[in-house]
Write an enzyme that holds these catalytic residues in place. Structure first.
Site, PDB file in Angstrom:
ATOM      1  N   THR A 129     -33.608 -51.082  -4.532  1.00 40.51           N
ATOM      2  CA  THR A 129     -32.512 -50.272  -4.239  1.00 40.51           C
ATOM      3  C   THR A 129     -32.670 -49.434  -2.732  1.00 40.51           C
ATOM      4  O   THR A 129     -34.029 -49.426  -2.243  1.00 40.51           O
ATOM      5  CB  THR A 129     -32.267 -48.918  -5.109  1.00 40.51           C
ATOM      6  N   ASP A 130     -31.843 -48.923  -2.242  1.00 40.88           N
ATOM      7  CA  ASP A 130     -31.920 -48.141  -1.157  1.00 40.88           C
ATOM      8  C   ASP A 130     -32.206 -46.866  -1.537  1.00 40.88           C
ATOM      9  O   ASP A 130     -32.513 -46.669  -2.795  1.00 40.88           O
ATOM     10  CB  ASP A 130     -30.739 -48.302  -0.132  1.00 40.88           C
ATOM     11  N   TYR A 131     -32.725 -45.923  -0.616  1.00 37.32           N
ATOM     12  CA  TYR A 131     -33.353 -44.735  -0.919  1.00 37.32           C
ATOM     13  C   TYR A 131     -32.392 -43.731  -2.032  1.00 37.32           C
ATOM     14  O   TYR A 131     -31.367 -43.529  -1.624  1.00 37.32           O
ATOM     15  CB  TYR A 131     -33.805 -43.688   0.332  1.00 37.32           C
ATOM     16  N   ALA A 132     -33.094 -43.692  -3.170  1.00 34.60           N
ATOM     17  CA  ALA A 132     -32.477 -42.850  -4.216  1.00 34.60           C
ATOM     18  C   ALA A 132     -31.038 -43.287  -4.600  1.00 34.60           C
ATOM     19  O   ALA A 132     -30.134 -42.431  -4.978  1.00 34.60           O
ATOM     20  CB  ALA A 132     -32.275 -41.363  -3.845  1.00 34.60           C
TER      21      ALA A 132
END
Ligand code: BGC
Length: 762
Positions: free
Chosen positions: A289-292
């Site tokens: 995933t991208d950040y969070a």
């Protein structure tokens, strides 16, 4: 340490021995190794592999993880990968914890964003793209991999290949611009450069991660994290191409994007991450995933935290970056029957396969050789390559009366906030390195002229207006403080200008003005700098604008009033010397724009490969035609534009035939002559238009290019092979087809200046 690791994994020893060979190992071996491993893992350990945790080195924004608990989580087997640990010794110690203090002794992946160089910093990716030099771009990726791998890292969050057509969006600086074909070529070059060929053959090759999948660059209104919505025909024909190219080049991992795709957040979009990526394109690595971004799904209003985690796993997400969605929810989801253990196993297998392919099961410290940093980081060859690529990335936008190149004599006034600054040479992903290590333009020029000329500096103005505003404060943090007013700074600059023979004005954006979360509604040179430039031009002295930027800027006034403009992007750690090389003609600029530069912000998004419309405006102004009342549709500078210190003449296109039968090919040849007085490189561009097709198609599309070097007076013939593949597109049913009929072939120096010829596909 190694011994303990080896004895505990003794059951796998024979298999593990060959795991060091990158691609050479066979998949049955890998499959068996991983099946055996998974069969011994608890559910918690498997879920742990799906968690990417963040340290604090080289962080651009907020971090989620409580740093005091990071090692604790690793020891508990709750972590599969680590982002943002810098330094071979530090990485080695964290890896040691994973190997010696966890039950399963599974090595960690160590990733970081060092998108345009690790310690030797290359120009921002958008700048390197303007070199159109695939070998040099590939080499820059290889060098980044050599340096980062010497410092413990085995995984990079690059290439960023999002097609970007809206200059307001700050992340345009991170990609390759507006064109699918060029973007695809660059994606391939970068993946091969990072991973090596064959992939991961030795400890200087690291795993690449193509991002942000998908369509992130089409963020509405140029705002980051904004709405993205488009037809499938456009996705397949335009925005998907570079991601697909990266997959074809064997990229090991894919990062999903922050945006939604057709109403479903990309992180949880099964159609995107499984149907397209894996089933249609054959991707066999893992998705992070991208950040969070699992947590962000809640704000999209399509699910709660639990549901977002379940949806993401089921969609094909394997590794959760800092949302803790998988570690917090998957066990519960399994108990409730919302997911199956097999779905966890599949994701876990993909993470373990990546580690196996990298050779980490054979040697978890493969990338932690303490002797390497000294030997492999910032080597002379690396710095030379960065200087060369920077020089090739510069785009000469204007050069009236051959004011450039400058002579190495007389008095040179270097004026503007960028002239004596280090951090702003580096660009948006420069911060993983030491921000203060780049040379200044001042140092670069002085080094070039020695005692043949004098170079004197004046700041001229503050970089921005409204310096009290929080936003501007953050943007200016990397400019040294100077308490004087703009009036005082201007007076000093004008005095220097008047005493000098030529003015080199170093102006533009700061590196913080582009990149993530750096959208602008006004893409002019910041106001005080523009005012300064006007004053400098008014002195009547020759002015050369050395322009720093991470995006196309609106520089209509500058293009009309400043005699010479050299666009240098953010040129990297060796940029100062490259600027001197170009200004004094030791290097002849050859870069060409990879985006259309608007005349005015009201024209964005603007791109050359626009589709045909029902009422095109042929010339400004025509009523009831597609255009503006107050401005023509033309860009200020078109895609593919860039000047040289020499001139090139293009001959007519010679086609090997005017008929092409399906499955066959044609050759389009053009003679290019260097008609000037110095040697130089020229980038010839091939465009094609499908004249009548079953769905609307672009007015032209780049389908080939070649960069050739010509001595003064020399002529070379460039041959482009046109095969059926170049004529194919995704039709209404998303079948990839070519359709018989007429095609216009165009060859030229930029997308607006081409010669054309027709041929027919039978
Ligand atoms: C960015 C990514 C980056 C990630 C990890 C995100 O905010 O969108 O491009 O790779 O952070 O640093």
């Amino acid at each position: 340490m190694r011994r303990i690791f080896a004895s505990i994994l003794s059951a796998f020893v024979i298999l593990a021995v060959s795991a060091n060979d990158g691609e050479k190992k066979t998949s049955p071996q890998m499959d068996k190794f991983i099946s055996d491993l998974i069969s011994k893992m608890t559910l918690e350990e498997k879920i742990g592999q799906l968690h990417l945790i963040s340290g604090t080195d080289a962080v651009s924004g907020e971090t989620v993880s409580n740093q005091s608990k990071v090692l604790q989580q690793i020891k508990a087997g709750k972590v599969g990968a680590f982002i943002n640990a810098k330094g071979a010794a530090k990485v080695r110690e964290i890896q040691r914890v994973a190997i010696e203090e966890t039950r399963m002794k599974i090595p960690l992946l160590f990733g970081m964003d060092f998108a345009h160089g690790y310690e030797t910093i290359f120009p921002i990716s958008y700048g390197s793209a303007a070199s159109w030099n695939m070998e040099a771009i590939k080499e820059s990726a290889h060098i980044a991999a050599v340096e980062a791998s010497a410092d413990g890292l085995n995984w990079i969050y690059s290439p960023m290949v999002d097609i970007t057509r809206d200059a307001r969006w700050g992340r345009i600086a991170e990609g390759a611009g507006e064109d699918p074909y060029l973007g695809g070529q660059i994606a391939k070059a970068l993946v091969k450069g990072y991973q090596g060929e064959p992939a991961y053959a030795n400890n200087t090759n690291i795993m690449a991660c193509v991002k942000h999948f998908g369509l992130y660059g089409a963020s509405e209104a140029g705002r980051d994290y904004s709405v993205v919505d488009m037809s499938k025909v456009r996705m397949y024909n335009e925005y998907f191409e570079p991601y697909k190219a990266a997959v074809e080049a064997g990229v090991g991992s894919v990062m999903s994007s922050f945006n939604e795709v057709e109403g479903i957040p990309a992180t949880a979009n099964k159609w995107l991450l499984t149907d397209v990526l894996r089933n249609q394109w054959g991707f066999d690595g893992f998705v992070v995933t991208d950040y969070a971004s699992i947590g962000d799904i809640i704000r999209f209003g399509v699910s709660d935290y639990y549901g977002a985690s379940v949806m993401s796993l089921k969609a094909g997400t394997d590794l959760d970056m800092e949302s803790y969605g998988f570690t917090n929810n998957l066990k519960n989801a399994l108990e409730k029957g919302d997911i199956t253990e097999n779905e966890i196993n599949i994701a876990c297998r993909r993470i373990l396969e990546a580690k196996y392919k990298l050779g980490l099961f054979s040697d978890p410290y493969k990338y932690c050789d303490p002797k390497r940093p000294e030997k492999d980081i910032k080597k002379k060859e690396h710095r030379e390559a960065a200087r060369k690529l920077a020089g090739e990335s510069f785009v000469l936008l204007k050069n009236d009366k051959n004011i450039l190149p400058l002579k190495k004599n007389g008095k040179i006034a270097l004026i503007g906030p960028h002239g004596n600054n280090r951090p702003n040479m580096l660009g948006s992903w420069g911060w993983p390195s030491n921000l203060n290590m780049a040379s200044t333009v001042m140092e670069g020029l002085k080094d070039a002229v020695g005692d043949k000329a004098t170079v004197s500096y004046a700041r001229g103005c503050q970089p921005y207006g409204n310096m009290e505003h929080e936003v501007w404060l953050s943007l200016t943090k990397d400019f040294e403080k100077d308490g004087r007013s703009n009036t005082e700074l201007l007076a000093e600059a004008l005095k220097l200008a008047k005493e000098s023979d030529v003015i080199v004005a170093t102006l533009g954006e700061s590196s913080e003005m582009s990149g993530e979360s750096s959208s602008r509604s006004d893409i002019n040179i910041p106001a005080p700098q523009k005012e300064l430039l006007k004053e400098l031009v008014a002195t009547g002295k020759p002015v050369v604008l050395v322009l720093f930027t991470g995006r196309p800027l609106t520089i209509k006034w500058e293009s009309e009033n400043v005699p010479a403009i050299l666009n240098v992007w953010f040129p990297g750690s060796e940029g100062a010397y490259a600027i001197a090389d170009a200004l004094f003609g030791d290097v002849n600029p050859s870069g060409k724009l990879t985006s259309s530069w608007p005349q005015d912000i009201g024209q964005v998004p603007i791109y050359y490969n626009i589709k045909k419309v029902s009422k095109p405006m042929d010339k400004w102004f025509q009523k009831f035609r597609s255009g503006y009342l107050d401005i023509s549709n033309e860009p200020l500078y078109p895609f593919g534009y860039g000047l040289s210190y020499t001139t090139f003449e293009y001959g007519d296109i010679i086609l090997s035939d005017t008929i092409m039968n399906k499955g066959k090919s044609l050759t389009a040849s053009v003679d290019i002559t260097n008609t000037g007085k110095v040697a130089g490189s020229e980038i010839e561009q091939l465009y094609i238009q499908d004249m009548v097709s079953s769905i609307t198609r672009p007015v032209k599309e780049l389908k080939g290019f070649e960069k050739i070097y010509l001595k003064a007076g020399e002529t070379k013939r460039v041959n482009f092979t046109i095969n059926e593949d170049l004529l194919k597109f995704y039709n209404y049913n998303l079948d990839y087809v070519s359709e018989p009929g007429d095609f216009q072939i165009m060859v030229g120096r930029n997308s607006s200046d081409v010669k054309n010829l027709k041929f027919t596909l039978k």
